[in-house]
Every structure is written in C-alpha cells, then in structure tokens.
Design an enzyme around this catalytic site. Sequence first.
Site, PDB file in Angstrom:
ATOM      1  N   LYS A   1     -66.026 -59.814 -14.355  1.00 44.51           N
ATOM      2  CA  LYS A   1     -66.856 -61.224 -14.340  1.00 44.51           C
ATOM      3  C   LYS A   1     -68.375 -60.673 -14.749  1.00 44.51           C
ATOM      4  O   LYS A   1     -69.316 -60.910 -14.321  1.00 44.51           O
ATOM      5  CB  LYS A   1     -66.961 -61.545 -12.843  1.00 44.51           C
ATOM      6  CG  LYS A   1     -65.500 -62.011 -12.409  1.00 44.51           C
ATOM      7  CD  LYS A   1     -65.766 -62.728 -10.929  1.00 44.51           C
ATOM      8  CE  LYS A   1     -65.479 -61.748  -9.938  1.00 44.51           C
ATOM      9  NZ  LYS A   1     -65.445 -62.143  -8.705  1.00 44.51           N
TER      10      LYS A   1
ATOM     11  N   ASP B   1     -63.002 -62.323  -1.599  1.00 45.25           N
ATOM     12  CA  ASP B   1     -63.537 -63.635  -1.562  1.00 45.25           C
ATOM     13  C   ASP B   1     -62.054 -64.621  -1.073  1.00 45.25           C
ATOM     14  O   ASP B   1     -62.193 -65.673  -0.617  1.00 45.25           O
ATOM     15  CB  ASP B   1     -64.219 -64.406  -2.519  1.00 45.25           C
ATOM     16  CG  ASP B   1     -63.875 -64.376  -4.216  1.00 45.25           C
ATOM     17  OD1 ASP B   1     -62.748 -63.508  -4.334  1.00 45.25           O
ATOM     18  OD2 ASP B   1     -64.161 -64.677  -4.951  1.00 45.25           O
TER      19      ASP B   1
END
Length: 421
Positions: free
Chosen positions: A108, A145
């Site tokens: 990311k 997450d």
Amino acid sequence: MYPTYVRGLPDGSERGHFLALDLGGTNFRVLLITLKGIDVEMKNKIFPISQELMHGEGTLLFDYIAECLEMFQREYNLMQDTLSLGFTFSFPCKQEGLTKARLVKWTKGFTCPGVENEDVVRLLNEAIARRGSSINIQCTALLNDTVGCLMSCAFLDHNSMVGVILGTGTNACYMEHLDKVLTWDGDFDEPKRVEQSENVQHSDAISRKVIINTEWGAFGDNGELDFIRTDLDHVVDKASLNPGKQIFEKMISGMYMGELVRLVLVKCARDELLFSGETSQDLETQGRFYTKYVSKLKRDEESEGYTNTKQVLDELGVEKYTMDDCRHVQYICSTISSRAAYLASAGIATLLNRVNLPNVTVAVDGSLYRFHPHFHRRMMEKTKELLDNGIQVSDLLLTCPSCDLSPVVGCNEVHLLRYIT
Ligand code: ADP
Ligand code: MG
C-alpha cells in the site's frame, strides 16, 4: 495465510477502557474506546502520514507514532495512567505470538527501510521508550485490520466468522479449526481461563479455533490470476512500488481502482472512442483520477443529466465531451467496480464454503465498500451465487466505522490490560 494467535471473539460482555492504534493505509488513528455492554463510546484522532514518513527510515515512522500517542494522551488527560494498547497494523506479518509479529513486506505504498523482517511491536515499544517517562503505554496485542473488523462485528452479531477490508488495500480473515492449521506452533489449550477481574468479564467463547489472516491481496502473485488480467492491470502493476506483488489487491482495492479507470479513459480517448479523441494534462497524469470519483459518478442518474460525471470531467480539464461520453464513462466505472466486487465475492464465497456453517455473517469495512453506492449489492448477489449448497450468508454487515475493538483481543487472551478508571 498467517495464524493470528487470536483465539476468541468478543461476545458483547466486555467492559472497560481500551486504547487502539490503527496504521495501515492513508491515515493513522489513535482511539480511546469505552465498552459498556453493547454500548461503545469512542474518541479518536486522525494523524496524517506524509510521503516522507512512508518512505523514510522505519525508526522515524515509529518515533512519529509514539509522538502522536503522547499528544493524544495529553489531549485526553490520560498522562497519569499506564495504558494498554491494541495495535492494528495492516500489513502482512508473520505473527509469532499476540505481541510479536514480523513484517513480511510493506504494501500500500509504504517502503520504510529497516522494518521488514523485524518485530513491529518491538519497534513500537522502543520508540515509546525513546520518549522517556512522559509516555507510559504497553502494547498488549497486535492485529490486522481484518481481525479488528471481524471483532467489532462479532461484538454485536455472534454469527460473524469472516472479516473483509475493502479500503486502500484489500484483505480477509476467517475462523479456522486449529487441527487444520498445519503451521500452528502455539499451545492448543491456551488461552486458559483466567480469573475474572472486577472490571472485565471474560468471554467463554474460547475454543480450539484461531483467526487466520489470509493476506488474500497477494493472491495471484504466482500467476494464478494471469488468465483474467488485462493489459492495463499489467500497466498498473508495473507502475506501482511493488511490481509483481499484491496482484488480487491491484484488481480490487481503492488504491488502484481510480487509476484503472483513468487508464481505460485515456486508451479510449486515444482510440477516438471518447472526448473527440482528446485527453487533458490531468487525465494523462498517473493517480489523478481518484477512486472516490468512481463513487461520485455512480451516484449519477442519466435523467439528472450526469451532473457529477460532468463535474469530474471538468475538474480533470476534459473539454470536449458529449452525453454519450458521460454514459460511456459511467459504463467504464461500472465495469471496473463490478469486476472488483465480483473478485472480492469469489474470495468471500471460498471462505464461507471453507467455514462450512449454515448461516454466517461477513463483516466488511473500508471506504471503498462504505462509499461506493453499488458495492454491497453486487457483492451480495455474486457471493450468494458462488456459495455451496446449504450455506447462506446472512448479511454482509458493514461494521461501525468508529468501532475498532482490536484491544479487546488482549482482554480475551492474556488479561494484560490495565484500565484507565
Ligand atoms: P485504509 O484502508 O487506508 O485504512 P479506508 O478504509 O478509509 O482507509 O480506505 C481509504 C481508501 O478508500 C482510499 O485510499 C481510497 O482509495 C478509497 N476511497 C476513499 N473515499 C472513497 C469513496 N468515496 N468511494 C470509493 N473509494 C473511496
Ligand atoms: Mg483501515
């Protein structure tokens, strides 16, 4: 596939104050969470992460995190307390325990040297220690997450077995029987029941299961998806910071969706299929078509005259467009976002077939899922279509945006949490 060492889900009976830290994409958040039965109170603060921090030495990133934690503690008058912290760190990690996890590789857009192969909890604790006695925080659990998302949902819905993130990146986790986890090197009987404290009730839902972080974003890295990748998927991959990696993610997630749309628009314009064959400087600029535009465009109805589509094209400096162009731009956005939703559904259906229970809730979070007007519907349709006979998905429950129950893991597992009041 990485075992997470998380062995139980919250059941709504948890109580107390918890501190959480969420690092894994565009922003970094610090949260103070108070659980009172099914009521959740939360205070949170978002801190930006600059490009310098995303690419600079790892110690600088962790020093910044520690500095933000201290600012948060000061702002909420928490300086006198020793705070326990749940660290949501959403990058592929090989977990060696609840508080030991080595970063396998950055994704990311992060590239900070000195962090890959290192234990990120140690790096965080060392950064906290460097701030001296002004900050007193103990990290009691590190998780992904997807796990935080699943836990937040399980708190309210006990059928939750799968957690999915569709935000900057994409990933999923699910509950697996320990006997099927061939790489499991932990104790099969731990966590043992611990004495109840006055402040917290323990979940009895500790079983011979563990949450598996699939890291499905990396599916396709060995060529598995080559049969459906397009030329433009290859262009996005080559221009990324991690070519050849996170192939599934690059076909689905928010970090890449806008760019895929932009590349199709440019190609169509050059082929004189759009905008009278003309592009614009902005449209030719990598990353300039934001994924949020896709959601904005999808909210347009033809009868309203494509107001949003026109606004976005104006913003991008496209001068010559017709109503037909607007319709075609809409179609391109639909196709790319449907493909993403269908691919994510294929992953979800695979996990549901694996879990093999009659009625399962899937917890989904992330801005792409949350804000795209059709993502939920497309995923419901396709996931149901791909399920084995006898398995139903009760709902793709959108978890509460502000509710990150990552620190509750510590409560279920090791009872190390200390309470602020
Ligand atoms: P993160 O995944 O970084 O923790 P989010 O879940 O908020 O955080 O996801 C942020 C990403 O979601 C952005 O990078 C962007 O690609 C995408 N995004 C943001 N707003 C929208 C929107 N309105 N519609 C679709 N995607 C969006
Ligand atoms: Mg997130």
